[in-house]
Design an enzyme around this catalytic site. Structure first.
Site, short mmCIF file in Angstrom:
data_model
loop_
_atom_site.label_atom_id
_atom_site.label_comp_id
_atom_site.label_asym_id
_atom_site.label_seq_id
_atom_site.Cartn_x
_atom_site.Cartn_y
_atom_site.Cartn_z
N ARG A 103 0.85 -1.18 0.00
CA ARG A 103 0.00 0.00 0.00
C ARG A 103 0.89 1.23 0.00
NH1 ARG A 103 -4.24 1.19 4.84
NH2 ARG A 103 -2.32 1.62 5.94
N THR A 107 -0.60 7.66 -0.96
CA THR A 107 -1.90 7.62 -1.66
C THR A 107 -2.82 6.54 -1.08
OG1 THR A 107 -1.14 5.98 -3.25
CG2 THR A 107 -0.75 8.29 -3.81
N ASP A 199 1.28 -2.27 12.63
CA ASP A 199 1.62 -2.83 11.31
C ASP A 199 1.92 -4.32 11.47
OD1 ASP A 199 3.14 -3.70 9.02
OD2 ASP A 199 3.35 -1.59 8.47
N ASP A 202 5.30 -5.65 9.89
CA ASP A 202 6.50 -5.23 10.63
C ASP A 202 6.62 -5.96 11.96
OD1 ASP A 202 7.60 -3.55 8.76
OD2 ASP A 202 6.61 -1.75 9.54
C1 PRP Z 1 -0.88 -3.85 4.99
C2 PRP Z 1 -1.72 -5.08 5.26
C3 PRP Z 1 -2.60 -5.18 4.05
C4 PRP Z 1 -2.81 -3.73 3.72
C5 PRP Z 1 -4.15 -3.34 4.25
O1 PRP Z 1 0.15 -4.20 4.15
O2 PRP Z 1 -0.97 -6.24 5.46
O3 PRP Z 1 -2.00 -5.86 2.96
O4 PRP Z 1 -1.80 -2.96 4.36
O5 PRP Z 1 -4.47 -2.06 3.85
P1 PRP Z 1 -5.62 -1.72 2.84
O6 PRP Z 1 -6.80 -2.59 3.19
O7 PRP Z 1 -5.87 -0.27 3.08
O8 PRP Z 1 -5.11 -1.98 1.45
P2 PRP Z 1 1.40 -3.23 3.88
O9 PRP Z 1 1.13 -2.31 2.74
O10 PRP Z 1 1.82 -2.58 5.16
O11 PRP Z 1 2.51 -4.21 3.34
P3 PRP Z 1 3.22 -5.45 4.03
O12 PRP Z 1 2.21 -6.57 4.02
O13 PRP Z 1 4.36 -5.70 3.12
O14 PRP Z 1 3.64 -5.09 5.43
#
Ligand code: PRP
Length: 208
Positions: A103, A107, A199, A202
């Site tokens: 994500r 944005t 997170d 993380d």
């Molecule tokens: C987080 C989470 C989801 C997403 C949720 O991933 O694991 O994939 O955000 O958000 P959304 O419903 O608003 O799309 P992240 O982008 O932090 O990546 P990661 O899994 O690599 O930590």
């Protein structure tokens, strides 16, 4: 269909508390995630169709059962990986595919960066896995992508869902049931789920 199953099993809720607690270190965080993956898999596979076949016990012939279709687990990288161990511990024959979506932190829009999908999606029973359903952007994006690749019978398995994310998935993919351990209050201004657990990726990978 617009179905949401909130798994309120008391044991699962105690593990979820371990995950939410900011004092929890990496090792117990991973252990709790695996236990929850196991419990969520139990519920997400409740509609798995079976086929019967004849076996023989030491006493006599009887009917046995096996899945009529392949179970395909697809974590959304990276955080989705955190639930995979628990799920394949429950169903060790499952195939595992991968879809990478992150994500964009400014944005909040999803960006695809990797995929590796097993054959047989069209006839499989697919669990798309991501612990956090926040805006629903990543999940919706991954579901569209998997449908284009042929997946039909898809279930979205998460740990914590925001109402905003549920609404987004329901609008974009009304055919996909959601299985979650909790529905939290809402998103904050950074599109983080509150109260949430921070997170998940993380905390699981120790990259804080
Ligand atoms: C987080 C989470 C989801 C997403 C949720 O991933 O694991 O994939 O955000 O958000 P959304 O419903 O608003 O799309 P992240 O982008 O932090 O990546 P990661 O899994 O690599 O930590």
């Amino acid at each position: 269909m617009n179905k949401v199953l909130v798994v309120e099993h008391p044991v699962l809720q105690t593990y979820l508390t371990v995950l939410r607690n900011k004092e929890t270190k990496t090792a117990p965080f991973r252990k709790a995630m695996a236990s929850i993956g196991n419990i969520l898999a139990y519920h997400a596979l409740a509609d798995l169709p079976l086929q019967s076949f004849e076996i023989e016990t030491p006493i006599q012939k009887t009917n046995g059962y096996c899945p009529a279709r392949d179970v395909i687990v697809i974590p959304i990288l990276r955080a989705g990986l955190s639930l995979v161990d628990g799920i394949i511990n429950f169903i060790p024959d499952a195939k595992v595919g991968h879809v990478g979506v992150y994500r964009n932190e400014e944005t909040h829009e999803p960006v695809n960066y990797y995929d590796n999908l097993p054959p047989g999606l069209a006839n499989g029973y697919t669990l798309v896995v991501d612990p956090m359903l926040a805006t629903g952007g990543s999940g919706s994006h991954a579901l569209s992508y998997l449908k284009k690749a042929g997946a039909t019978d898809i279930h979205f398995v998460c740990l914590i869902a925001a109402p905003e994310g549920i609404e987004r998935l329901h609008n974009d993919h009304p055919d996909v049931p959601i299985i979650t351990a909790a529905i939290d209050e809402k998103l904050n201004s950074q599109a983080f789920i509150i109260p949430g657990l921070g997170d998940a990726g993380d905390r699981y990978f120790g990259t804080l």
